[in-house]
Write a protein that holds these residues in place. Structure first.
Motif, PDB file in Angstrom:
ATOM      1  N   SER A  79     -14.442 -65.578  23.952  1.00 43.67           N
ATOM      2  CA  SER A  79     -13.172 -64.822  24.445  1.00 43.67           C
ATOM      3  C   SER A  79     -13.094 -64.610  25.935  1.00 43.67           C
ATOM      4  O   SER A  79     -13.954 -63.569  26.338  1.00 43.67           O
ATOM      5  N   MET A 209     -19.150 -59.530  18.927  1.00 42.23           N
ATOM      6  CA  MET A 209     -18.245 -60.338  18.015  1.00 42.23           C
ATOM      7  C   MET A 209     -16.929 -60.353  18.905  1.00 42.23           C
ATOM      8  O   MET A 209     -16.143 -61.342  18.447  1.00 42.23           O
ATOM      9  N   THR A 210     -16.478 -59.345  19.729  1.00 39.01           N
ATOM     10  CA  THR A 210     -15.325 -59.693  20.405  1.00 39.01           C
ATOM     11  C   THR A 210     -15.447 -60.483  21.489  1.00 39.01           C
ATOM     12  O   THR A 210     -14.594 -61.450  21.789  1.00 39.01           O
ATOM     13  N   CYS A 212     -17.464 -63.213  21.584  1.00 31.76           N
ATOM     14  CA  CYS A 212     -17.432 -64.416  21.053  1.00 31.76           C
ATOM     15  C   CYS A 212     -16.209 -64.712  20.104  1.00 31.76           C
ATOM     16  O   CYS A 212     -16.233 -65.861  19.582  1.00 31.76           O
ATOM     17  N   ARG A 214     -15.247 -63.413  17.230  1.00 29.93           N
ATOM     18  CA  ARG A 214     -15.328 -63.454  15.899  1.00 29.93           C
ATOM     19  C   ARG A 214     -14.571 -61.985  15.329  1.00 29.93           C
ATOM     20  O   ARG A 214     -15.456 -60.990  14.951  1.00 29.93           O
ATOM     21  N   THR A 215     -13.345 -62.080  15.518  1.00 29.08           N
ATOM     22  CA  THR A 215     -12.749 -60.649  15.165  1.00 29.08           C
ATOM     23  C   THR A 215     -12.117 -60.990  14.022  1.00 29.08           C
ATOM     24  O   THR A 215     -10.885 -59.986  13.601  1.00 29.08           O
ATOM     25  N   VAL A 216     -12.218 -61.619  13.157  1.00 32.17           N
ATOM     26  CA  VAL A 216     -11.499 -61.656  11.804  1.00 32.17           C
ATOM     27  C   VAL A 216     -11.934 -60.642  10.846  1.00 32.17           C
ATOM     28  O   VAL A 216     -13.050 -60.308  11.050  1.00 32.17           O
ATOM     29  N   SER A 301      -5.762 -60.396  15.854  1.00 30.74           N
ATOM     30  CA  SER A 301      -6.892 -61.342  16.119  1.00 30.74           C
ATOM     31  C   SER A 301      -6.155 -62.617  16.203  1.00 30.74           C
ATOM     32  O   SER A 301      -5.127 -62.955  15.698  1.00 30.74           O
ATOM     33  N   ARG A 304      -6.154 -68.929  13.259  1.00 35.85           N
ATOM     34  CA  ARG A 304      -6.373 -70.380  13.289  1.00 35.85           C
ATOM     35  C   ARG A 304      -4.965 -70.943  12.741  1.00 35.85           C
ATOM     36  O   ARG A 304      -4.467 -70.652  11.876  1.00 35.85           O
TER      37      ARG A 304
END
Length: 310
Positions: A79, A209-210, A212, A214-216, A301, A304
């Motif tokens: 991100s 996580m943020t 990358c 990956r905040t699902v 978030s 997709r």
């Protein structure tokens, strides 16, 4: 050749307030490294830290500016907004520390043995470091999410920036623990070390996580709620260390409430214990502020695209 597409280079990387701030960061970082290596000089662990901080920030700033100007950041699985604001916050803290440490140990009113030119260069280095602090701080302010805006980049919120500060303060605590703090003398102080390490690791995981993207949701828990739960846990853990560490380090039963007169100036365990105690309270306050602010935000978030039904 395709002449219908947009320009290959990102003009906003230069022709925007954020671009101007990043160019000033590059100019100041280059000037700092050049002056220190040319004449100002550095020595000892404190000088190495300052030089490492300036070189690290300059190198990463060059990389980020290049990726932004060429639009190559779109090829990275990160991100971009979260990455840049997290680095700007970290660089601000590193510059602030170097701006205090370098003049404290290397700038004197009288001329050193190497001559007055060295003193003048060291004063200039300090001035450029302070200006660099303002430049990186300006980037943080420009990227900060304003009240009423939809929160998409978590690191652009106050809560996200507090995560960076919490991790930086934890690094200061680790440095003091490693500097002869005698934490292994009691099981209670070892518990404090475990708490510091656990909170630092979890904070790092949240930031990664943020960055990358990956905040699902994690199983049935949304990301923002997961962060609040972790922050509450960190508050409770730091609250316990803020009580346990001073008792087992400064109570007359286990230690000394006063600095021993025979303690060496640079390698005194008592000084390290004070640093750990002070920054434990600082991080406790940061986690409490983080917990309070986290109640006011809702993180969105990126979703997709859904697959079409057959």
């Amino acid at each position: 050749m395709d002449t219908q597409g947009g320009p290959y280079l990102n003009k906003r990387a230069v022709l925007s307030p954020l671009g101007a701030v990043r160019l000033s960061q590059l100019a100041l970082g280059c000037a700092l490294v050049a002056m220190v290596t040319h004449s100002a000089g550095y020595s000892g662990s404190y000088g190495v830290f300052c030089m490492a901080a300036w070189c690290h920030c300059f190198a990463v700033s060059v990389l980020l500016f290049f990726l932004d100007a060429t639009r190559l950041y779109s090829c990275l699985p990160v991100s971009w907004d979260n990455l840049t604001v997290a680095f700007a916050a970290l660089a601000t803290l590193m510059y602030v520390t170097a701006s205090v440490v370098y003049p404290l140990y290397f700038v004197r009113s009288e001329c050193p043995y190497a001559g007055c030119d060295v003193r003048d260069f060291r004063i200039a280095v300090t001035a450029c470091s302070i200006a660099g602090t303002l430049a990186y701080g300006a980037e943080v302010v420009l990227c900060l999410t304003r009240p009423g805006q939809t929160v998409v980049g978590y690191m652009a919120t106050v809560s996200g920036l507090l995560k960076v500060v919490q991790g930086f303060v934890a690094c200061i605590i680790f440095g003091a623990l490693a500097n002869g703090s005698e934490y292994s003398r009691h099981a209670a102080t070892i518990y404090c070390l475990v708490v510091y390490a656990l909170c630092f690791a979890l904070t790092t995981v949240v930031v990664m996580m943020t960055v990358c993207g990956r905040t699902v949701a994690v199983r049935c828990m949304p990301f923002d709620r997961l962060v609040v739960v972790y922050t509450l846990l960190a508050v409770l853990l730091y609250l316990s260390t803020s009580v346990v560490w001073p008792v087992f380090c400064f109570d007359t039963k286990y230690g000394s409430p006063w600095r021993p007169s025979s303690c060496p100036q640079a390698k005194c365990p008592w000084d390290s214990k004070v640093v750990v105690a002070v920054f434990s309270f600082v991080n406790l306050g940061l986690y409490v502020a983080d917990l309070i602010y986290s109640q006011r935000i809702r993180f969105v978030s990126p979703q997709r695209p859904a697959r079409p039904r057959v």
